[in-house]
Design a protein around this motif. Structure first.
Motif, PDB file in Angstrom:
ATOM      1  N   ALA A  57       0.996  -1.053  -0.234  1.00 17.23           N
ATOM      2  CA  ALA A  57       0.145   0.065   0.064  1.00 17.23           C
ATOM      3  C   ALA A  57       0.857   1.209  -0.126  1.00 17.23           C
ATOM      4  O   ALA A  57       0.407   2.200  -0.646  1.00 17.23           O
ATOM      5  CB  ALA A  57      -1.054  -0.085   1.270  1.00 17.23           C
ATOM      6  N   TYR A  58       1.870   1.195   0.658  1.00 19.41           N
ATOM      7  CA  TYR A  58       2.929   2.282   0.689  1.00 19.41           C
ATOM      8  C   TYR A  58       3.667   2.074  -0.376  1.00 19.41           C
ATOM      9  O   TYR A  58       4.668   1.603  -0.358  1.00 19.41           O
ATOM     10  CB  TYR A  58       3.602   2.343   2.077  1.00 19.41           C
ATOM     11  CG  TYR A  58       4.461   3.477   2.265  1.00 19.41           C
ATOM     12  CD1 TYR A  58       4.116   4.983   1.918  1.00 19.41           C
ATOM     13  CD2 TYR A  58       5.764   3.655   2.675  1.00 19.41           C
ATOM     14  CE1 TYR A  58       5.094   5.935   1.941  1.00 19.41           C
ATOM     15  CE2 TYR A  58       6.776   4.732   3.074  1.00 19.41           C
ATOM     16  CZ  TYR A  58       6.347   5.831   2.677  1.00 19.41           C
ATOM     17  OH  TYR A  58       7.045   6.977   2.786  1.00 19.41           O
ATOM     18  N   CYS A  59       3.314   2.740  -1.608  1.00 14.83           N
ATOM     19  CA  CYS A  59       4.176   2.920  -2.814  1.00 14.83           C
ATOM     20  C   CYS A  59       4.162   3.954  -3.688  1.00 14.83           C
ATOM     21  O   CYS A  59       3.286   4.837  -3.291  1.00 14.83           O
ATOM     22  CB  CYS A  59       3.906   1.502  -3.354  1.00 14.83           C
ATOM     23  SG  CYS A  59       2.202   1.405  -4.495  1.00 14.83           S
ATOM     24  N   CYS A  60       4.867   4.082  -4.640  1.00 14.74           N
ATOM     25  CA  CYS A  60       4.382   5.302  -5.678  1.00 14.74           C
ATOM     26  C   CYS A  60       3.615   5.069  -6.658  1.00 14.74           C
ATOM     27  O   CYS A  60       3.680   3.883  -7.166  1.00 14.74           O
ATOM     28  CB  CYS A  60       5.910   5.586  -5.937  1.00 14.74           C
ATOM     29  SG  CYS A  60       6.051   6.862  -7.311  1.00 14.74           S
ATOM     30  N   GLY A  61       2.791   6.116  -7.175  1.00 14.98           N
ATOM     31  CA  GLY A  61       2.056   5.752  -8.344  1.00 14.98           C
ATOM     32  C   GLY A  61       2.514   5.342  -9.479  1.00 14.98           C
ATOM     33  O   GLY A  61       2.132   4.505 -10.384  1.00 14.98           O
ATOM     34  N   VAL A 265      16.931   9.283   4.656  1.00 13.83           N
ATOM     35  CA  VAL A 265      16.544   9.038   6.154  1.00 13.83           C
ATOM     36  C   VAL A 265      15.314   9.598   6.333  1.00 13.83           C
ATOM     37  O   VAL A 265      15.034  10.768   6.392  1.00 13.83           O
ATOM     38  CB  VAL A 265      17.798   9.683   7.208  1.00 13.83           C
ATOM     39  CG1 VAL A 265      17.280   9.440   8.612  1.00 13.83           C
ATOM     40  CG2 VAL A 265      19.169   9.376   6.936  1.00 13.83           C
ATOM     41  N   PRO A 266      14.342   8.556   6.365  1.00  9.95           N
ATOM     42  CA  PRO A 266      13.037   9.004   6.687  1.00  9.95           C
ATOM     43  C   PRO A 266      12.654   9.346   8.083  1.00  9.95           C
ATOM     44  O   PRO A 266      12.952   8.751   9.083  1.00  9.95           O
ATOM     45  CB  PRO A 266      12.198   7.702   6.218  1.00  9.95           C
ATOM     46  CG  PRO A 266      13.139   6.614   6.449  1.00  9.95           C
ATOM     47  CD  PRO A 266      14.489   6.967   6.359  1.00  9.95           C
ATOM     48  N   CYS A 288      14.008  18.524   0.688  1.00  5.93           N
ATOM     49  CA  CYS A 288      13.513  17.096   1.259  1.00  5.93           C
ATOM     50  C   CYS A 288      12.302  16.638   0.467  1.00  5.93           C
ATOM     51  O   CYS A 288      11.061  17.311   0.843  1.00  5.93           O
ATOM     52  CB  CYS A 288      13.511  17.138   2.887  1.00  5.93           C
ATOM     53  SG  CYS A 288      15.204  17.280   3.541  1.00  5.93           S
ATOM     54  N   PRO A 289      12.196  15.553  -0.178  1.00  7.60           N
ATOM     55  CA  PRO A 289      10.998  15.122  -0.875  1.00  7.60           C
ATOM     56  C   PRO A 289      10.275  14.622   0.154  1.00  7.60           C
ATOM     57  O   PRO A 289      10.596  13.882   1.223  1.00  7.60           O
ATOM     58  CB  PRO A 289      11.507  14.259  -1.879  1.00  7.60           C
ATOM     59  CG  PRO A 289      12.768  13.816  -1.306  1.00  7.60           C
ATOM     60  CD  PRO A 289      13.494  14.775  -0.466  1.00  7.60           C
ATOM     61  N   CYS A 290       8.939  14.117  -0.214  1.00  3.13           N
ATOM     62  CA  CYS A 290       7.874  13.296   0.633  1.00  3.13           C
ATOM     63  C   CYS A 290       7.653  12.389  -0.160  1.00  3.13           C
ATOM     64  O   CYS A 290       7.236  12.067  -1.350  1.00  3.13           O
ATOM     65  CB  CYS A 290       6.552  14.141   0.868  1.00  3.13           C
ATOM     66  SG  CYS A 290       6.850  15.833   2.019  1.00  3.13           S
ATOM     67  N   HIS A 291       7.881  11.008   0.068  1.00  4.74           N
ATOM     68  CA  HIS A 291       7.354   9.842  -0.407  1.00  4.74           C
ATOM     69  C   HIS A 291       6.391   9.004   0.102  1.00  4.74           C
ATOM     70  O   HIS A 291       6.079   8.637   1.167  1.00  4.74           O
ATOM     71  CB  HIS A 291       8.506   8.780  -0.385  1.00  4.74           C
ATOM     72  CG  HIS A 291       9.731   9.174  -1.132  1.00  4.74           C
ATOM     73  ND1 HIS A 291      10.811   9.889  -0.340  1.00  4.74           N
ATOM     74  CD2 HIS A 291      10.128   9.474  -2.373  1.00  4.74           C
ATOM     75  CE1 HIS A 291      11.676  10.299  -1.238  1.00  4.74           C
ATOM     76  NE2 HIS A 291      11.429   9.822  -2.534  1.00  4.74           N
ATOM     77  N   ASP A 307       1.125  10.747   4.109  1.00  2.00           N
ATOM     78  CA  ASP A 307       0.622  12.200   4.537  1.00  2.00           C
ATOM     79  C   ASP A 307       1.777  12.671   5.469  1.00  2.00           C
ATOM     80  O   ASP A 307       1.879  13.894   5.819  1.00  2.00           O
ATOM     81  CB  ASP A 307      -0.635  12.119   5.262  1.00  2.00           C
ATOM     82  CG  ASP A 307      -1.743  12.147   4.292  1.00  2.00           C
ATOM     83  OD1 ASP A 307      -1.510  12.610   3.172  1.00  2.00           O
ATOM     84  OD2 ASP A 307      -2.954  11.870   4.579  1.00  2.00           O
ATOM     85  N   GLU A 308       2.602  11.666   6.046  1.00  2.00           N
ATOM     86  CA  GLU A 308       3.384  12.299   7.165  1.00  2.00           C
ATOM     87  C   GLU A 308       4.760  11.700   6.919  1.00  2.00           C
ATOM     88  O   GLU A 308       5.795  12.198   8.110  1.00  2.00           O
ATOM     89  CB  GLU A 308       2.775  11.214   8.475  1.00  2.00           C
ATOM     90  CG  GLU A 308       1.569  11.637   8.883  1.00  2.00           C
ATOM     91  CD  GLU A 308       1.191  10.951  10.091  1.00  2.00           C
ATOM     92  OE1 GLU A 308       1.760  10.153  10.730  1.00  2.00           O
ATOM     93  OE2 GLU A 308      -0.088  11.284  10.433  1.00  2.00           O
ATOM     94  N   GLU A 309       5.103  11.051   5.889  1.00  2.00           N
ATOM     95  CA  GLU A 309       6.855  11.058   5.648  1.00  2.00           C
ATOM     96  C   GLU A 309       7.516  11.874   5.113  1.00  2.00           C
ATOM     97  O   GLU A 309       6.885  12.722   4.142  1.00  2.00           O
ATOM     98  CB  GLU A 309       6.896   9.609   5.002  1.00  2.00           C
ATOM     99  CG  GLU A 309       8.322   9.054   4.857  1.00  2.00           C
ATOM    100  CD  GLU A 309       9.350   9.624   3.809  1.00  2.00           C
ATOM    101  OE1 GLU A 309      10.445   9.566   3.606  1.00  2.00           O
ATOM    102  OE2 GLU A 309       8.648  10.488   2.812  1.00  2.00           O
TER     103      GLU A 309
END
Length: 335
Positions: A57-61, A265-266, A288-291, A307-309
């Motif tokens: 579920a936690y992945c990129c489009g 480093v997330p 710093c990007p958000c993934h 939403d939070e990483e």
């Protein structure tokens, strides 16, 4: 203050011996990008009559898109759970290996699923999950200025090898990388010009990525990257960030194992705090990007991490002083 983060400029690494040219001894093909590689894997699976896949579920489009465009049914899982799909994609995050991931890959293989391991985030690590994979895909442009990816197939490939190249995309991106290098090193040029070129290239890749091989020049760049230099700098920088922020920010990973090579480093923090921190860092030229942002164009299953990483920069372009600056600017906001 010099820039930290954002797109790689030209020559973002030291040349030397790349000991991670081959993650396994499986047959291998170089392709244009990670999503190109995932589409190739989808084509391979279709020959076997497989048309469903389960993704974390936690992945990129951009990981979802190739399967949807290949006509697959896509489902999602949040924990280490075997689904009803005929294939499953498994990955570790941000260059930190977890033993549970390798064990889960083995369980999925024993259950008869086709196992795809996305090694993009562990490109300079040796994971035991690779041993259980039918296919491995890894994109290198997340690590250095290198526009290529690789696909491994445990039993070889069924489909024809790609022969065309997306030279227009590569030329535009390379032009941007050269202009950024000149701008950062000499101050000459227009920053917006190379930002627009990067944007144009990345949009082009999203629209036209299927069926392209990697160019020989991009493969040569990857195969002659000094992997020891990359690993040493990323590990040292990540350790400095972790030590400097431990107990002050919610770190997803609080230490490195011997094989870890951090991509970032997330950290995890409330969405409104993340927005405030990112804005402050950008004002100080730290990007710093958000993934990852959820892509509404494709099926997805939202997690709290979407939403939070936030990903702190730790790559080989930067020095101990750069990491010190990154820590200091973060602490100004959160203290």
């Amino acid at each position: 203050m010099r820039e930290i983060g954002s797109e790689f400029m030209m020559d973002s690494f030291k040349r030397g011996k790349n000991e991670y040219c081959y993650l396994t001894d499986y047959p291998k093909r170089y392709v244009l990008s990670g999503r190109t590689g995932l589409y190739l894997i989808a084509q391979e699976l279709q020959v076997e009559g497989i048309d469903s896949v389960s993704l974390p579920a936690y992945c990129c489009g951009s990981m979802v898109a190739p399967f949807i465009e290949a006509g697959f049914s896509v489902s999602f899982y949040e924990r280490y759970e075997i689904t009803n799909s005929k294939a499953i994609l498994i990955m570790d995050y941000f260059g930190f290996l977890k033993e549970e991931t390798a064990l889960f890959a083995g369980q999925c293989r024993e259950a008869g699923l086709r196992v795809i391991v996305d090694a993009t985030q562990t490109a300079f690590s040796r994971s035991r999950s690779y041993d259980s994979a039918d296919y491995i895909v890894v994109s290198y442009r997340k690590w250095l200025d290198c526009l290529c990816a690789a696909v491994y197939s445990q039993n070889g490939f069924i489909t024809q090898e790609y022969t065309k190249e997306n030279t227009v995309y590569v030329d535009i991106w390379r032009n941007a990388a050269k202009k950024k290098k000149a701008y950062l090193e000499t101050g000459n040029g227009d920053k917006q010009e190379f930002l627009d070129l990067y944007g144009k290239a990345n949009h082009m890749l999203g629209e036209d990525y299927i069926g392209f091989k990697a160019s020989d020049s991009e493969i040569e760049r990857f195969e002659n990257a000094d992997s020891q230099y990359i690993r040493e700098h990323r590990r040292s920088n990540a350790t400095q960030l972790i030590d400097g922020l431990h107990g002050k920010l919610n770190l997803l990973f609080k230490s490195l194992s011997d094989e870890d090579c951090p991509l970032h480093v997330p950290v995890v923090l409330k969405q409104e705090w993340r927005t405030e921190l990112r804005k402050s860092l950008i004002k100080n030229s730290i990007y710093c990007p958000c993934h990852w942002p959820v892509d509404e164009k494709y099926p997805h299953q939202k997690t709290r991490f979407h939403d939070e990483e936030m990903s702190l920069i730790c790559d080989q372009r930067y020095t101990e002083d750069d990491m010190k600056n990154e820590i200091e600017e973060i602490l100004k906001v959160i203290s």
